[in-house]
Design a protein around this motif. Structure first.
Motif, short mmCIF file in Angstrom:
data_model
loop_
_atom_site.label_atom_id
_atom_site.label_comp_id
_atom_site.label_asym_id
_atom_site.label_seq_id
_atom_site.Cartn_x
_atom_site.Cartn_y
_atom_site.Cartn_z
N GLU A 1 12.09 13.45 -0.22
CA GLU A 1 11.64 12.56 -1.28
C GLU A 1 12.62 11.40 -1.49
O GLU A 1 12.21 10.33 -1.97
CB GLU A 1 11.44 13.35 -2.58
CG GLU A 1 10.29 14.34 -2.47
CD GLU A 1 10.19 15.27 -3.67
OE1 GLU A 1 9.19 16.01 -3.73
OE2 GLU A 1 11.09 15.25 -4.53
N TYR A 2 13.89 11.60 -1.12
CA TYR A 2 14.83 10.50 -1.24
C TYR A 2 14.46 9.36 -0.27
O TYR A 2 14.66 8.19 -0.58
CB TYR A 2 16.26 10.98 -0.97
CG TYR A 2 16.82 11.80 -2.11
CD1 TYR A 2 17.34 11.19 -3.25
CD2 TYR A 2 16.78 13.19 -2.07
CE1 TYR A 2 17.84 11.95 -4.31
CE2 TYR A 2 17.28 13.96 -3.12
CZ TYR A 2 17.80 13.33 -4.23
OH TYR A 2 18.28 14.08 -5.28
N GLU B 1 11.56 6.89 10.86
CA GLU B 1 10.21 6.54 10.42
C GLU B 1 10.23 5.71 9.14
O GLU B 1 9.35 4.85 8.95
CB GLU B 1 9.37 7.81 10.25
CG GLU B 1 9.11 8.50 11.58
CD GLU B 1 7.96 9.48 11.55
OE1 GLU B 1 7.41 9.76 10.46
OE2 GLU B 1 7.61 10.00 12.64
N SER B 2 11.21 5.93 8.28
CA SER B 2 11.33 5.07 7.10
C SER B 2 11.66 3.65 7.50
O SER B 2 11.08 2.69 6.99
CB SER B 2 12.41 5.63 6.17
OG SER B 2 12.06 6.89 5.66
N LEU C 1 0.82 -1.20 0.00
CA LEU C 1 0.00 0.00 0.00
C LEU C 1 0.86 1.26 0.00
O LEU C 1 0.55 2.24 -0.67
CB LEU C 1 -0.92 -0.01 1.22
CG LEU C 1 -2.08 -1.02 1.17
CD1 LEU C 1 -2.78 -1.06 2.51
CD2 LEU C 1 -3.06 -0.67 0.07
N LEU C 2 1.94 1.22 0.76
CA LEU C 2 2.85 2.36 0.79
C LEU C 2 3.38 2.65 -0.60
O LEU C 2 3.39 3.79 -1.06
CB LEU C 2 4.01 2.10 1.74
CG LEU C 2 3.68 2.25 3.24
CD1 LEU C 2 4.79 1.63 4.08
CD2 LEU C 2 3.52 3.72 3.60
N VAL C 3 3.82 1.62 -1.30
CA VAL C 3 4.35 1.80 -2.65
C VAL C 3 3.28 2.36 -3.58
O VAL C 3 3.50 3.34 -4.27
CB VAL C 3 4.87 0.45 -3.20
CG1 VAL C 3 5.21 0.58 -4.66
CG2 VAL C 3 6.09 0.00 -2.41
N PHE D 1 9.95 3.52 -0.88
CA PHE D 1 8.59 2.99 -0.97
C PHE D 1 7.97 3.17 -2.35
O PHE D 1 7.11 2.40 -2.76
CB PHE D 1 7.70 3.66 0.08
CG PHE D 1 8.26 3.59 1.48
CD1 PHE D 1 8.14 2.43 2.23
CD2 PHE D 1 8.93 4.67 2.02
CE1 PHE D 1 8.67 2.37 3.51
CE2 PHE D 1 9.46 4.62 3.29
CZ PHE D 1 9.33 3.45 4.05
N THR D 2 8.39 4.21 -3.04
CA THR D 2 7.74 4.53 -4.32
C THR D 2 8.39 3.85 -5.52
O THR D 2 7.86 3.93 -6.62
CB THR D 2 7.77 6.06 -4.56
OG1 THR D 2 9.13 6.51 -4.51
CG2 THR D 2 6.96 6.79 -3.51
#
Length: 456
Positions: free
Chosen positions: A33-34, A68-69, A5-7, A39-40
């Motif tokens: 964003e890095y 958190e990552s 879901l994160l991706v 996740f993306t």
């Protein structure tokens, strides 16, 4: 499932153009964003580029982004490499002990940037599409540290509140045992009991009690049930469970603005309602046994076991492991060891009149069934009955020398009858008003009110 879901959701939300721009370290790319790249993108080269950028451009504000990552990352190789960077830069060796990492972060000055609000919004939107509204564009609408806001493991209202729940008469509550703990309330003569064994599964009820709109909020982690009037200055707030915690205390949200509210303060702390002078009034909650409550209030109604939800409402089932030890599920910045974490205290405060805040150990009160003190230059007396229930009244200059059941005797021989609204002299009919109080676990209350005065 969460990682998938994160991706999926983060890609849809950000709308980044990946591939060559990312590999070339697009100068328009924002630093946070890095971290989202993990996740993306499923491209390992993208992950390598992100790790290289983070390592080469490390700054202190990266710490919370990395923590958190790591909490959500499920790629062992990427997690290990990011963890190694974090440990190297901070010179801390906590592996994946997130409590230790958070304690490290919280015990120094905050270093995150305004962009952290956006990062947190995008990261958690993958869990619940409503989560981003809590944080997106809220950097100027916050009174608490954002890095102390942690996801509690559920979606919005994933622990479902009971809204206008069915109440039944005391003699119809065959499912209850006399020794079951209940949270008793009385509003304008409307007397009700909410069993712990049910409320622990729902952590909140909203209703009209005594023609007053209220929300009973139960933070199971910090052992607190508070009854709030949900109408303030003519505005009614429809509250729910946000899915997030602040110092191990659940954060509420209101449905209209999606602002986050501190449960113990009764105030919005992140979102559009911050700075509006909103603080909900709270009423007394009595923690007692079903036997003691129904004996005092045979007319009481009690929560029906038919809640509309399928749960095992057996005694002690919900949070059984958590309640059985002194260990915490979510850490707090500091531990005050003057009392065990989960020892109950009685909270005495008058936020509209003073910042003074008093926590009195329930064990102390059981040994001192009449206890007198002062707050905001007002004398009060705590009466503790045989069930361990505490009731507190403004007692002016009257000194009490004995107490049993619902009868107290003052130093001049006067007899007083205690009830949920106040206490009345049986001869003169003078009335002493109730001081609203509630119980809490020591660790959670101290975390919310660091300057609290402890009496034990």
């Amino acid at each position: 499932m969460i990682r998938f879901l994160l991706v999926l959701v983060i890609v849809m939300h950000t709308g980044f153009s990946y591939g060559q721009d990312l590999m070339n370290n697009n100068p328009a790319k924002k630093e946070y964003e890095y971290f989202l790249d993990f996740f993306t993108s499923r491209n390992t080269q993208d992950h390598k580029n992100a790790l290289k950028y983070i390592d080469n451009n490390w700054s202190e504000h990266f710490e919370i982004l990395a923590i958190e990552s790591l909490y959500f990352l499920r790629s062992p190789s990427t997690s290990l490499k990011l963890l190694n960077i974090l440990q190297k830069k901070t010179r801390k060796q906590y592996p994946r002990d997130f409590d230790k990492w958070y304690e490290y972060i919280w015990n120094k000055e905050p270093s995150y940037l305004h962009s952290y609000y956006t990062f947190k919004a995008i990261l958690h939107k993958a869990i619940d599409s409503r989560f981003d509204t809590y944080f997106l564009d809220r950097d100027n609408q916050s009174t608490i540290r954002l890095d102390e806001v942690r996801w509690g493991g559920v979606v919005q209202d994933g622990i479902p509140p009971l809204r206008n729940p069915k109440m039944i008469k005391a003699n119809e509550a065959n499912y209850l045992n006399d020794t079951d703990i209940v949270f008793g309330i009385a509003v304008n003569g409307d007397t009700r009991a909410y069993p712990k064994r049910i409320l622990a599964w729902h952590e909140m009820f909203t209703d009209q009690v005594g023609n007053v709109p209220v929300a009973g909020v139960y933070c199971t982690l910090c052992g607190t049930v508070i009854l709030y009037k949900t109408e303030k200055n003519g505005k009614k707030y429809d509250l729910g469970t946000s899915g997030f915690l602040y110092r191990s205390n659940k954060l509420m949200y209101d449905q209209e603005t999606q602002s986050l509210w501190n449960t113990l303060w009764g105030k919005p702390v992140i979102g559009p309602l911050v700075g509006k002078g909103i603080e909900l009034e709270y009423l007394s909650v009595v923690t007692t046994t079903w036997k003691a409550w129904k004996k005092l209030h045979p007319e009481t109604t009690v929560l029906s076991i038919k809640t509309g939800h399928t749960r095992d409402y057996g005694t002690g089932v919900a949070y059984q492991d958590y309640f059985s030890t002194d260990e915490l599920m979510f850490t707090v910045p500091t531990n005050d060891t003057r009392l065990p974490n989960k020892q109950e205290i009685l909270a005495v405060r008058l936020p509209s009149e003073t910042d003074k805040n008093i926590a009195i150990s329930s064990k102390f009160l059981k040994k001192n069934i009449i206890y007198q003190n002062t707050i905001a230059n007002k004398n009060f007396t705590v009466f503790t009955d045989s069930s361990g229930a505490h009731r507190v009244y403004f007692t002016q200059n009257i000194r009490f020398i004995s107490y049993s059941n619902t009868i107290a005797i003052d130093a001049n021989g006067g007899t007083w009858k205690l009830n949920e609204d106040g206490m009345m002299n049986t001869l003169t009919k003078d009335i002493l008003k109730r001081l609203p109080t509630h119980n809490a676990f020591w660790f959670g209350y101290k975390a919310a009110f660091p300057e609290v005065i402890l009496i034990k």
